[in-house]
Design an enzyme around this catalytic site. Structure first.
Site, mmCIF file in Angstrom:
data_model
loop_
_atom_site.group_PDB
_atom_site.id
_atom_site.type_symbol
_atom_site.label_atom_id
_atom_site.label_comp_id
_atom_site.label_asym_id
_atom_site.label_seq_id
_atom_site.Cartn_x
_atom_site.Cartn_y
_atom_site.Cartn_z
ATOM 1 N N LEU A 102 62.688 -0.742 60.029
ATOM 2 C CA LEU A 102 63.322 0.315 60.819
ATOM 3 C C LEU A 102 64.758 -0.076 61.158
ATOM 4 O O LEU A 102 64.988 -1.126 61.722
ATOM 5 C CB LEU A 102 62.512 0.519 62.096
ATOM 6 C CG LEU A 102 62.466 1.917 62.699
ATOM 7 C CD1 LEU A 102 61.939 2.908 61.681
ATOM 8 C CD2 LEU A 102 61.595 1.915 63.927
ATOM 9 N N SER A 103 65.663 0.755 60.796
ATOM 10 C CA SER A 103 67.080 0.414 60.920
ATOM 11 C C SER A 103 67.488 0.100 62.347
ATOM 12 O O SER A 103 67.122 0.788 63.290
ATOM 13 C CB SER A 103 67.914 1.573 60.382
ATOM 14 O OG SER A 103 68.901 1.939 61.303
ATOM 15 N N LYS A 104 68.221 -0.997 62.460
ATOM 16 C CA LYS A 104 68.696 -1.379 63.785
ATOM 17 C C LYS A 104 70.088 -0.842 64.015
ATOM 18 O O LYS A 104 70.570 -0.772 65.123
ATOM 19 C CB LYS A 104 68.722 -2.902 63.900
ATOM 20 C CG LYS A 104 67.533 -3.424 64.689
ATOM 21 C CD LYS A 104 67.618 -4.926 64.846
ATOM 22 C CE LYS A 104 66.235 -5.480 65.064
ATOM 23 N NZ LYS A 104 66.005 -6.779 64.478
ATOM 24 N N ARG A 105 70.703 -0.495 62.950
ATOM 25 C CA ARG A 105 72.056 0.014 63.038
ATOM 26 C C ARG A 105 72.067 1.279 63.886
ATOM 27 O O ARG A 105 71.302 1.353 64.840
ATOM 28 C CB ARG A 105 72.595 0.260 61.612
ATOM 29 C CG ARG A 105 72.835 -1.076 60.882
ATOM 30 C CD ARG A 105 74.225 -1.516 61.027
ATOM 31 N NE ARG A 105 74.619 -2.894 61.194
ATOM 32 C CZ ARG A 105 73.974 -4.027 61.086
ATOM 33 N NH1 ARG A 105 72.710 -4.037 60.806
ATOM 34 N NH2 ARG A 105 74.539 -5.165 61.259
ATOM 35 N N HIS A 139 65.885 -1.105 70.799
ATOM 36 C CA HIS A 139 65.335 -0.621 69.550
ATOM 37 C C HIS A 139 63.840 -0.358 69.687
ATOM 38 O O HIS A 139 63.149 -1.034 70.442
ATOM 39 C CB HIS A 139 65.589 -1.687 68.482
ATOM 40 C CG HIS A 139 65.250 -1.254 67.108
ATOM 41 N ND1 HIS A 139 64.167 -1.742 66.425
ATOM 42 C CD2 HIS A 139 65.851 -0.378 66.281
ATOM 43 C CE1 HIS A 139 64.117 -1.175 65.226
ATOM 44 N NE2 HIS A 139 65.132 -0.351 65.125
#
Length: 486
Positions: free
Chosen positions: A251-254, A16
RNA sequence: GGCCCCGUCGUCCAGCGGCCUAGGACGCCGGCCUUUCAAGCCGGUAACGCGGGUUCGAAUCCCGUCGGGGCUACCA
């Protein structure tokens, strides 16, 4: 100062961008102090950890140039740098904690715990305030374990003791003891939690500074308690501001869109990403935006890191990528261009084609932001006939177009010297004779030759393509106009 | 709800009591250059959340308030 810092990602997803930024700051700090940068894999969550992600993380760091001195693959003085190899060690620390009365077995069901949390919340107290040691003898607990009952191991927090520490980024921190819950260190299946494994490793591997995302700030008291329970001195902590998406949320980790891999595949350069990420929460000085790794290493200090979260701005990253692309060594640019073009046209380029490309490249290098744009600019040189971009065609092939094309063919077909300057001379004369301005007279030629409104400079493009091909394409465009005069 | 963190242009960063009529960068707008698109150059736009203090003087210190965020799991 004997600096030993680490980055400890969990292989539960692609590397990430937030993790990469944390790694970057740790790396800068280590290099600045001539210290050791360690890469450890925190894979205690066996259910979610996957080997493919570990590979992605390693290659991501390597690509970014964040080389590690100790850890996965390179080894080191302290045995395995993969936590799943050290389960026995964590278990024995947990057992020791229990024996010394610092931790206890907890047999309560999750339903019971949830009830306690709900009760606490209703009475306006910390949710964890009521989850404390229910008492009971250790002998009794051992008997129940032996008879097959499942229990977690929880730290027995001394609520009268507050935890204080100095954070390198945030200054003095203080947490009251009753704000820290009796957190789990060993799960009922015997595996360690993050808090335990991480604290044990930070002690065993002699980590001097722990720099990580601010989301772990409120876990720090737990880590200090554990560290001290092991008889070690607390590490020095630095909590870095979080990275936000444009929506102002973490911040999206997906979905992998914020992975280093995704940026890499979009054609971002590692140096550009490195430079840009170092600007998120830090700056070299008041007015330098582009700088080298060495400059960053020389200047970096956690004390200068900003406390506010930063929004990751791909616009600025893109601009910076263009800056780096233009500054790239021409030979390197050519190498990238050749492989990009070969991928695009689906075949290897011949020797003379490579020469043509090389001649064109300086013109391309200054007008792209991504290596992925290169092929689109020069594709017209390596295909038999062009695919017209319909929007360009419709916008350009207006009333004056046939005249411009026809006159150009007349002028060019007998041109003996197919050079840039000769071509320019002919076409400028054509504009004069036909009383056309450059936009009206030359744009149709551009579209006829390259298929698009957007291309490298025109005379150079014609020269590079060659007389035969160029005139052929002008004729083809004229024919197309005659067939369909709109 | 509880604990914690943070609050300067739309965004990133500078500012650590007077140098601030707040500086740099991206973006945006305009101009120059120009055969397109860029690049380059020049110019412009735009911020100290709010209210109280402290001080001769505050973006800078203190308090409050509002706002944003994180954590609150047998995830990390």
């Amino acid at each position: 100062m004997n600096v030993r810092v680490r980055i400890a990602p969990s292989p539960t997803g692609l590397l990430h961008i937030g993790n990469a930024r944390s790694a970057l700051f740790n790396w800068l700090f280590a290099r600045h102090h001539g210290g050791v940068f360690i890469l450890r894999i925190d894979d205690t969550d066996q259910a979610r950890s996957e080997r493919q992600y570990e590979d992605d993380i390693l290659s991501g760091f390597s690509w970014l140039g964040l080389d590690w001195d100790e850890g996965i693959e390179v080894g080191g003085l302290h045995g395995s740098y993969r936590q799943s190899d050290r389960l026995d060690r964590y278990r024995s620390v947990a057992t020791d904690l229990v024996e010394r009365g610092l931790a206890y077995y907890d047999f309560r069901s999750s339903e019971e715990l949830d009830r306690l949390r709900t009760t606490a919340q209703k009475s306006g107290r910390a949710p964890a305030a009521l989850i404390r040691n229910p008492g009971g003898s250790l002998d009794e607990a051992r008997r129940r374990i032996d008879s097959g009952e499942k229990a977690v191991v929880r730290m027995d927090i001394d609520v009268s003791k507050s935890i204080e520490f100095v954070d390198l980024v945030r200054g003095e921190m203080r947490f009251e003891g009753d704000a820290v819950d009796d957190f789990v260190v060993l799960r009922s299946d015997g595996s360690p939690t993050y808090h335990l494994a991480s604290s044990v490793d930070d002690v065993d591997y002699e980590i001097s500074h722990v720099a990580r995302g601010e989301d772990l700030l409120s876990s720090t008291p737990k880590h200090i308690i554990l560290t001290e329970a092991m008889g070690a001195a607390p590490r020095t902590y630095a909590h870095l501001p979080l990275l936000f998406g444009p929506d102002g949320k973490k911040l999206s980790k997906r979905h992998g869109d914020n992975s280093v891999k995704a940026y890499r595949e979009q054609g971002f350069l590692p140096d550009a990403l490195f430079n840009y990420m170092s600007l998120l929460g830090w700056s070299l000085d008041a007015d330098t935006t582009i700088f080298t790794r060495d400059e960053a290493v020389a200047a970096f200090d956690f004390g200068d890191v900003s406390k506010n979260p930063a929004v990751f701005d791909t616009e600025k990253l893109s601009w910076m990528n263009g800056m780096y692309l233009r500054a790239m060594d021409p030979a390197e640019f050519e190498a990238q261009a050749v492989s990009a073009v070969e991928d695009d046209v689906g075949r290897d380029l011949e020797g003379d084609e490579r020469a043509v490309l090389a001649e064109m490249l300086p013109l391309v290098q200054e007008r792209v932001k991504f290596t992925s744009e290169i092929a689109g600019q020069v594709r017209f040189l390596f295909v038999g006939e062009v695919d017209y971009d319909e929007r360009s065609w419709n916008k350009t092939m207006k009333a004056d177009a046939p005249r411009a094309l026809a006159a150009s063919i007349d002028g060019l077909q007998d041109l003996g010297d197919w050079s840039i300057s000769a071509i320019e001379r002919v076409l400028r004369a054509m504009l004069e004779a036909e009383d056309l301005n450059a936009r009206k007279g030359l744009q149709p030629i551009r579209v006829a030759i390259t298929g698009s409104n957007v291309s490298p400079p025109l005379f150079e493009s014609l020269a590079a393509l060659g007389a035969e091909q160029s005139i052929g394409r002008l004729r083809a465009a004229l024919d197309r106009l005659d067939a369909d005069p709109d």
